[in-house]
Structure formats: structure tokens, C-alpha cells
Scaffold this active site. Structure first.
Site, PDB file in Angstrom:
ATOM      1  N   LYS A 189     -25.498 -60.843  70.570  1.00  0.00           N
ATOM      2  CA  LYS A 189     -26.824 -60.555  71.362  1.00  0.00           C
ATOM      3  C   LYS A 189     -26.653 -59.263  71.645  1.00  0.00           C
ATOM      4  CE  LYS A 189     -26.918 -64.264  74.916  1.00  0.00           C
ATOM      5  NZ  LYS A 189     -26.725 -64.808  76.376  1.00  0.00           N
ATOM      6  N   HIS A 206     -24.347 -63.874  91.107  1.00  0.00           N
ATOM      7  CA  HIS A 206     -22.928 -63.911  90.718  1.00  0.00           C
ATOM      8  C   HIS A 206     -21.986 -63.239  91.661  1.00  0.00           C
ATOM      9  CE1 HIS A 206     -25.384 -62.938  86.644  1.00  0.00           C
ATOM     10  NE2 HIS A 206     -24.564 -63.924  86.507  1.00  0.00           N
ATOM     11  N   SER A 266     -30.165 -62.847  85.431  1.00  0.00           N
ATOM     12  CA  SER A 266     -30.034 -61.782  84.775  1.00  0.00           C
ATOM     13  C   SER A 266     -31.286 -61.410  84.197  1.00  0.00           C
ATOM     14  CB  SER A 266     -28.625 -61.690  84.109  1.00  0.00           C
ATOM     15  OG  SER A 266     -27.625 -61.799  84.604  1.00  0.00           O
ATOM     16  N   ARG A 295     -27.305 -73.412  89.873  1.00  0.00           N
ATOM     17  CA  ARG A 295     -28.376 -73.049  90.569  1.00  0.00           C
ATOM     18  C   ARG A 295     -29.227 -74.426  90.754  1.00  0.00           C
ATOM     19  NH1 ARG A 295     -29.942 -68.078  86.617  1.00  0.00           N
ATOM     20  NH2 ARG A 295     -29.201 -69.720  85.418  1.00  0.00           N
TER      21      ARG A 295
HETATM   22  O1  PNS Z   1     -23.636 -65.737  81.784  1.00  0.00           O
HETATM   23  P1  PNS Z   1     -23.570 -66.935  80.562  1.00  0.00           P
HETATM   24  O2  PNS Z   1     -24.356 -65.980  79.056  1.00  0.00           O
HETATM   25  O3  PNS Z   1     -24.249 -68.243  81.078  1.00  0.00           O
HETATM   26  O4  PNS Z   1     -22.080 -67.162  80.109  1.00  0.00           O
HETATM   27  C1  PNS Z   1     -21.701 -68.072  79.136  1.00  0.00           C
HETATM   28  C2  PNS Z   1     -20.324 -68.328  78.888  1.00  0.00           C
HETATM   29  C3  PNS Z   1     -19.834 -66.966  78.622  1.00  0.00           C
HETATM   30  C4  PNS Z   1     -19.555 -68.916  79.807  1.00  0.00           C
HETATM   31  C5  PNS Z   1     -20.202 -69.044  77.529  1.00  0.00           C
HETATM   32  O5  PNS Z   1     -21.138 -68.636  76.432  1.00  0.00           O
HETATM   33  C6  PNS Z   1     -18.971 -68.879  76.979  1.00  0.00           C
HETATM   34  O6  PNS Z   1     -17.819 -69.463  77.275  1.00  0.00           O
HETATM   35  N1  PNS Z   1     -18.590 -68.400  75.580  1.00  0.00           N
HETATM   36  C7  PNS Z   1     -17.457 -68.013  74.940  1.00  0.00           C
HETATM   37  C8  PNS Z   1     -17.610 -69.157  73.769  1.00  0.00           C
HETATM   38  C9  PNS Z   1     -17.109 -70.476  73.960  1.00  0.00           C
HETATM   39  O7  PNS Z   1     -15.875 -70.747  74.390  1.00  0.00           O
HETATM   40  N2  PNS Z   1     -17.915 -71.398  73.569  1.00  0.00           N
HETATM   41  C10 PNS Z   1     -17.348 -72.815  73.609  1.00  0.00           C
HETATM   42  C11 PNS Z   1     -17.836 -73.441  74.931  1.00  0.00           C
HETATM   43  S1  PNS Z   1     -19.494 -73.892  75.006  1.00  0.00           S
END
Ligand code: PNS
Length: 169
Positions: free
Chosen positions: A41, A17, A129, A90
Site C-alpha cells: 500500500k 480508533h 481513515s 462499526r
Molecule cells: O486497519 P486495517 O487496515 O483494517 O487493519 C488490517 C490488519 C492490519 C488487521 C490486517 O490486514 C492484518 O492483520 N494484516 C497482517 C497480515 C495478516 O496477518 N494477514 C492474515 C490475516 S487475514
């Protein structure tokens, strides 16, 4: 001023990150790194802890701002008047999920929110993570995965003596 948002769980933030943060911060005038407060979560670190960790880990990058958000990313981006999302890629396994999210965000924002991908540096291509939490939970060595102070905090969470899994100085 060109601003982007780098959203994520960052539970915990890894060198992968931090590599993306550094590179994206050199492309945009301002980068807002934002921790998702996901009520569905059970994280290792609270949102406040993750925000504090990210602030400490990025304090030498002047154009990086750390925040948190809940709900839809498009709504949060709109409140900040930001039109670009940064994400790291990745491997091909990330691609499907990331593409789906990027397309969804474009649709929900009526084309106002685009996603820019940074390919993860090869030395961090294996890192996540989830892997870090898994290794640390068994007292494994997380040297090279996270900054020292984060490694110590993770070990503390798992009740493991620092010497077991802290980065060697
Ligand atoms: O580090 P991560 O868990 O892969 O991040 C995922 C993240 C936070 C980018 C994604 O889950 C997100 O944007 N969540 C907010 C909810 C949302 O907007 N969902 C619709 C888009 S799919």
C-alpha cells in the site's frame, strides 16, 4: 499479565480508533497498538510517522504501547507471546471481513490467537481513515474526526492551509 494487540493501518488514526484503544486499555493490563507496515500500500503517513502520531495521541494512557509489524499477524503475536487481538466493529459491512480475518488467524495459530471485538461508539460509527483522507484531500472539514495535531499534519500532507480543514479551537 493479560496483554492484547490492536493491529491496524491507522492511516491516519481517528477518534474511532482512539475510542477503541481507550476502552480496550481499560479491559487489558497492557494493550499493544501495532501499525502494519504494508509494502503493498502507498500510505499517506509512513509507518514511523504513524507510530509517532499514535504515541502522542495515547500518551495519557499508561498501559498502551505503540509498535509496528510486518508480515503475518499470527507470527508477530507469537513473538510478543500475545493470544488476544482487539478489533473494532462499526457495522455489518465490517463483519464479514473481520470474521474472515479472525477465523484465519485462529486457523493459522492453531487456536492460539483469538479476536475480541469492541463495537464502535455510535458517534464514530460513520468514521474511517479512508473517509478522513478523502474529506481532507478536498479541503473539507475534518473537525471531530481526528485530534487537532493529526488534522494539521493531514492538511500539511495535502498542501492545504490549516484554516481550511483544521479543527476549530
Ligand atoms: O486497519 P486495517 O487496515 O483494517 O487493519 C488490517 C490488519 C492490519 C488487521 C490486517 O490486514 C492484518 O492483520 N494484516 C497482517 C497480515 C495478516 O496477518 N494477514 C492474515 C490475516 S487475514
Amino acid at each position: 499479565m493479560k496483554t492484547a494487540i490492536y493491529p491496524g493501518s491507522f492511516d491516519p488514526v481517528t477518534y474511532g480508533h482512539l475510542d477503541i484503544i481507550r476502552r480496550a486499555a481499560s479491559v487489558f493490563d497492557e494493550l499493544i497498538v501495532s501499525v502494519l507496515d504494508n509494502v503493498r500500500k502507498t500510505p499517506l503517513f509512513s509507518v514511523d510517522e504513524r507510530v509517532k502520531i499514535l504515541k502522542k495521541a495515547t500518551m495519557d494512557i499508561p498501559n498502551v504501547k505503540i509498535e509496528s509489524f510486518s508480515g503475518l499477524l499470527v507470527d508477530y503475536a507469537r513473538t510478543r507471546d500475545v493470544h488476544v487481538i482487539v478489533r473494532g466493529l462499526r457495522a455489518i459491512t465490517d463483519f464479514e471481513y473481520e470474521l474472515q480475518n479472525a477465523q484465519t488467524n485462529r486457523l493459522l495459530s492453531r487456536g492460539e490467537l483469538d479476536t475480541m471485538f469492541f463495537t464502535t461508539s455510535l458517534e464514530y460509527a460513520y468514521l474511517s481513515s479512508t473517509t478522513v483522507r478523502e474529506i481532507a484531500s478536498f479541503g473539507g472539514d475534518i473537525t471531530g474526526c481526528v485530534p487537532d495535531f493529526v488534522g494539521e499534519m493531514i492538511c500539511h500532507k495535502f498542501g492545504i492551509q490549516h484554516e481550511r480543514c483544521r479543527n476549530e479551537q
